[in-house]
Motif scaffolding. Structure first.
Motif, PDB file in Angstrom:
ATOM      1  N   PRO A   1       0.787  -1.225   0.000  1.00  0.00           N
ATOM      2  CA  PRO A   1       0.000   0.000   0.000  1.00  0.00           C
ATOM      3  C   PRO A   1       0.824   1.282   0.000  1.00  0.00           C
ATOM      4  O   PRO A   1       0.308   2.332  -0.373  1.00  0.00           O
ATOM      5  CB  PRO A   1      -0.835  -0.106   1.280  1.00  0.00           C
ATOM      6  CG  PRO A   1      -0.143  -1.102   2.131  1.00  0.00           C
ATOM      7  CD  PRO A   1       0.577  -2.030   1.210  1.00  0.00           C
ATOM      8  N   TYR A   2       2.092   1.215   0.393  1.00  0.00           N
ATOM      9  CA  TYR A   2       2.920   2.414   0.397  1.00  0.00           C
ATOM     10  C   TYR A   2       3.704   2.595  -0.900  1.00  0.00           C
ATOM     11  O   TYR A   2       4.475   3.541  -1.035  1.00  0.00           O
ATOM     12  CB  TYR A   2       3.892   2.402   1.583  1.00  0.00           C
ATOM     13  CG  TYR A   2       3.182   2.527   2.911  1.00  0.00           C
ATOM     14  CD1 TYR A   2       2.625   3.734   3.313  1.00  0.00           C
ATOM     15  CD2 TYR A   2       3.054   1.429   3.749  1.00  0.00           C
ATOM     16  CE1 TYR A   2       1.965   3.850   4.516  1.00  0.00           C
ATOM     17  CE2 TYR A   2       2.398   1.538   4.963  1.00  0.00           C
ATOM     18  CZ  TYR A   2       1.852   2.747   5.343  1.00  0.00           C
ATOM     19  OH  TYR A   2       1.203   2.854   6.535  1.00  0.00           O
ATOM     20  N   ALA A   3       3.494   1.706  -1.853  1.00  0.00           N
ATOM     21  CA  ALA A   3       4.217   1.778  -3.136  1.00  0.00           C
ATOM     22  C   ALA A   3       3.502   2.750  -4.067  1.00  0.00           C
ATOM     23  O   ALA A   3       3.010   2.383  -5.138  1.00  0.00           O
ATOM     24  CB  ALA A   3       4.326   0.394  -3.758  1.00  0.00           C
ATOM     25  N   GLU A   4       3.460   3.997  -3.665  1.00  0.00           N
ATOM     26  CA  GLU A   4       2.732   5.020  -4.408  1.00  0.00           C
ATOM     27  C   GLU A   4       3.566   5.595  -5.553  1.00  0.00           C
ATOM     28  O   GLU A   4       4.788   5.516  -5.556  1.00  0.00           O
ATOM     29  CB  GLU A   4       2.299   6.137  -3.462  1.00  0.00           C
ATOM     30  CG  GLU A   4       3.466   6.814  -2.789  1.00  0.00           C
ATOM     31  CD  GLU A   4       3.064   7.595  -1.542  1.00  0.00           C
ATOM     32  OE1 GLU A   4       1.928   7.488  -1.078  1.00  0.00           O
ATOM     33  OE2 GLU A   4       3.934   8.301  -1.023  1.00  0.00           O
TER      34      GLU A   4
ATOM     35  N   GLN B   1       6.593  -1.671   4.737  1.00  0.00           N
ATOM     36  CA  GLN B   1       5.612  -1.123   5.663  1.00  0.00           C
ATOM     37  C   GLN B   1       6.218   0.067   6.404  1.00  0.00           C
ATOM     38  O   GLN B   1       7.336  -0.012   6.924  1.00  0.00           O
ATOM     39  CB  GLN B   1       5.161  -2.186   6.665  1.00  0.00           C
ATOM     40  CG  GLN B   1       4.440  -3.343   6.009  1.00  0.00           C
ATOM     41  CD  GLN B   1       3.194  -2.903   5.263  1.00  0.00           C
ATOM     42  OE1 GLN B   1       2.281  -2.312   5.846  1.00  0.00           O
ATOM     43  NE2 GLN B   1       3.133  -3.176   3.973  1.00  0.00           N
ATOM     44  N   MET B   2       5.475   1.166   6.456  1.00  0.00           N
ATOM     45  CA  MET B   2       5.963   2.365   7.132  1.00  0.00           C
ATOM     46  C   MET B   2       5.981   2.126   8.637  1.00  0.00           C
ATOM     47  O   MET B   2       5.019   1.602   9.211  1.00  0.00           O
ATOM     48  CB  MET B   2       5.093   3.581   6.793  1.00  0.00           C
ATOM     49  CG  MET B   2       5.698   4.875   7.280  1.00  0.00           C
ATOM     50  SD  MET B   2       4.952   6.371   6.568  1.00  0.00           S
ATOM     51  CE  MET B   2       3.336   6.333   7.294  1.00  0.00           C
ATOM     52  N   LEU B   3       7.082   2.507   9.275  1.00  0.00           N
ATOM     53  CA  LEU B   3       7.276   2.262  10.698  1.00  0.00           C
ATOM     54  C   LEU B   3       7.020   3.485  11.563  1.00  0.00           C
ATOM     55  O   LEU B   3       6.724   3.357  12.751  1.00  0.00           O
ATOM     56  CB  LEU B   3       8.708   1.770  10.946  1.00  0.00           C
ATOM     57  CG  LEU B   3       9.094   0.490  10.219  1.00  0.00           C
ATOM     58  CD1 LEU B   3      10.578   0.206  10.395  1.00  0.00           C
ATOM     59  CD2 LEU B   3       8.243  -0.668  10.712  1.00  0.00           C
TER      60      LEU B   3
ATOM     61  N   ALA C   1      15.056  -2.551  12.460  1.00  0.00           N
ATOM     62  CA  ALA C   1      13.917  -2.874  11.593  1.00  0.00           C
ATOM     63  C   ALA C   1      13.820  -1.932  10.397  1.00  0.00           C
ATOM     64  O   ALA C   1      13.166  -2.247   9.402  1.00  0.00           O
ATOM     65  CB  ALA C   1      12.615  -2.833  12.386  1.00  0.00           C
ATOM     66  N   VAL C   2      14.489  -0.774  10.469  1.00  0.00           N
ATOM     67  CA  VAL C   2      14.425   0.204   9.385  1.00  0.00           C
ATOM     68  C   VAL C   2      15.316  -0.255   8.237  1.00  0.00           C
ATOM     69  O   VAL C   2      16.525  -0.432   8.403  1.00  0.00           O
ATOM     70  CB  VAL C   2      14.835   1.609   9.869  1.00  0.00           C
ATOM     71  CG1 VAL C   2      14.928   2.583   8.700  1.00  0.00           C
ATOM     72  CG2 VAL C   2      13.846   2.112  10.908  1.00  0.00           C
ATOM     73  N   ASP C   3      14.696  -0.450   7.077  1.00  0.00           N
ATOM     74  CA  ASP C   3      15.425  -0.845   5.866  1.00  0.00           C
ATOM     75  C   ASP C   3      15.777   0.376   5.027  1.00  0.00           C
ATOM     76  O   ASP C   3      16.904   0.509   4.568  1.00  0.00           O
ATOM     77  CB  ASP C   3      14.578  -1.829   5.048  1.00  0.00           C
ATOM     78  CG  ASP C   3      15.265  -2.267   3.780  1.00  0.00           C
ATOM     79  OD1 ASP C   3      16.365  -2.862   3.875  1.00  0.00           O
ATOM     80  OD2 ASP C   3      14.715  -2.012   2.688  1.00  0.00           O
ATOM     81  N   THR C   4      14.793   1.257   4.805  1.00  0.00           N
ATOM     82  CA  THR C   4      14.994   2.473   4.024  1.00  0.00           C
ATOM     83  C   THR C   4      14.231   3.618   4.689  1.00  0.00           C
ATOM     84  O   THR C   4      13.302   3.391   5.468  1.00  0.00           O
ATOM     85  CB  THR C   4      14.479   2.344   2.572  1.00  0.00           C
ATOM     86  OG1 THR C   4      13.074   2.065   2.604  1.00  0.00           O
ATOM     87  CG2 THR C   4      15.208   1.266   1.800  1.00  0.00           C
ATOM     88  N   VAL C   5      14.640   4.828   4.339  1.00  0.00           N
ATOM     89  CA  VAL C   5      13.903   6.021   4.761  1.00  0.00           C
ATOM     90  C   VAL C   5      13.692   6.867   3.526  1.00  0.00           C
ATOM     91  O   VAL C   5      14.631   7.120   2.768  1.00  0.00           O
ATOM     92  CB  VAL C   5      14.663   6.839   5.828  1.00  0.00           C
ATOM     93  CG1 VAL C   5      13.899   8.121   6.177  1.00  0.00           C
ATOM     94  CG2 VAL C   5      14.903   6.005   7.086  1.00  0.00           C
ATOM     95  N   GLN C   6      12.453   7.268   3.303  1.00  0.00           N
ATOM     96  CA  GLN C   6      12.160   8.193   2.217  1.00  0.00           C
ATOM     97  C   GLN C   6      12.153   9.612   2.777  1.00  0.00           C
ATOM     98  O   GLN C   6      11.515   9.885   3.795  1.00  0.00           O
ATOM     99  CB  GLN C   6      10.816   7.879   1.573  1.00  0.00           C
ATOM    100  CG  GLN C   6      10.809   6.587   0.807  1.00  0.00           C
ATOM    101  CD  GLN C   6       9.484   6.339   0.123  1.00  0.00           C
ATOM    102  OE1 GLN C   6       8.590   7.179   0.100  1.00  0.00           O
ATOM    103  NE2 GLN C   6       9.353   5.162  -0.463  1.00  0.00           N
ATOM    104  N   VAL C   7      12.877  10.497   2.096  1.00  0.00           N
ATOM    105  CA  VAL C   7      12.883  11.917   2.437  1.00  0.00           C
ATOM    106  C   VAL C   7      11.880  12.581   1.502  1.00  0.00           C
ATOM    107  O   VAL C   7      11.958  12.420   0.278  1.00  0.00           O
ATOM    108  CB  VAL C   7      14.292  12.518   2.279  1.00  0.00           C
ATOM    109  CG1 VAL C   7      14.280  14.010   2.569  1.00  0.00           C
ATOM    110  CG2 VAL C   7      15.283  11.787   3.187  1.00  0.00           C
ATOM    111  N   ARG C   8      10.937  13.308   2.076  1.00  0.00           N
ATOM    112  CA  ARG C   8       9.831  13.874   1.305  1.00  0.00           C
ATOM    113  C   ARG C   8       9.649  15.355   1.594  1.00  0.00           C
ATOM    114  O   ARG C   8      10.026  15.857   2.632  1.00  0.00           O
ATOM    115  CB  ARG C   8       8.533  13.126   1.618  1.00  0.00           C
ATOM    116  CG  ARG C   8       8.562  11.706   1.094  1.00  0.00           C
ATOM    117  CD  ARG C   8       7.304  10.946   1.460  1.00  0.00           C
ATOM    118  NE  ARG C   8       7.218   9.737   0.678  1.00  0.00           N
ATOM    119  CZ  ARG C   8       6.557   9.615  -0.458  1.00  0.00           C
ATOM    120  NH1 ARG C   8       5.883  10.637  -0.952  1.00  0.00           N
ATOM    121  NH2 ARG C   8       6.545   8.483  -1.112  1.00  0.00           N
ATOM    122  N   ASN C   9       8.995  16.019   0.640  1.00  0.00           N
ATOM    123  CA  ASN C   9       8.643  17.424   0.756  1.00  0.00           C
ATOM    124  C   ASN C   9       7.543  17.566   1.801  1.00  0.00           C
ATOM    125  O   ASN C   9       6.584  16.798   1.811  1.00  0.00           O
ATOM    126  CB  ASN C   9       8.169  17.927  -0.619  1.00  0.00           C
ATOM    127  CG  ASN C   9       7.778  19.364  -0.611  1.00  0.00           C
ATOM    128  OD1 ASN C   9       6.724  19.728  -0.107  1.00  0.00           O
ATOM    129  ND2 ASN C   9       8.623  20.199  -1.176  1.00  0.00           N
TER     130      ASN C   9
END
Length: 155
Positions: free
Chosen positions: A68-71, A109-111, A133-141
């Motif tokens: 669901p987070y694969a936007e 899945q967002m943590l 548990a954190v694999d990646t972090v997305q940096v967003r506006n």
């Protein structure tokens, strides 16, 4: 915990395909525009556009796993090839910007979520990556919610 991080924009293979085909992976045509005043966040080289540069707005899905987070969202990139992002820490042009940091696990899945004030994103990222548990972090506006780049552990 290893806190050496890599900062990743749109993959070169995707950019090459988009530029070659003149449309993105979602059927949107590449329409060149001149950056009038500059400042658009470029997700190819992780810099801000300078006035007069040729850029385009395309659709991109930053999440490599489904769910669901694969936007899919809009991102600015250079119309032509550009240098790869500089690999010496948090991208310079994004350091003094407020950002939303969204950590994800390996299943996509967002943590959590953090609003980082200008100048604090790199410190906040290192804190988030203290959680194994954190694999990646997305940096967003902050305002538009658009993806700027993805961060992951090196090695």
């Amino acid at each position: 915990m290893n806190t050496e991080l890599s900062y990743e924009g749109v993959p070169t293979s995707e950019l090459d395909r988009i530029r070659c085909n003149s449309y993105d992976d979602f059927g949107n045509a590449v329409v060149s525009r001149t950056s009038e005043e500059g400042g658009e966040p470029l997700r190819c080289c992780l810099t801000l556009a300078r006035a007069g540069e040729q850029i385009t707005l395309v659709a991109h899905r930053p999440m490599t796993v489904g769910g669901p987070y694969a936007e899919v969202g809009p991102v600015f990139v250079h119309v032509a090839d550009c240098p790869a992002p500089v690999a010496d820490g948090f991208p310079f042009d994004y350091r003094d910007r407020q950002a939303v940091l969204r950590p994800y696990d390996v299943a996509g899945q967002m943590l959590d979520g953090v609003v980082a004030e200008p100048g604090t994103s790199e410190t906040e990222l290192k804190r988030l990556f203290e959680d194994p548990a954190v694999d990646t972090v997305q940096v967003r506006n902050v305002v538009a919610g658009c993806w700027n780049f993805t961060v992951r552990r090196q090695g």
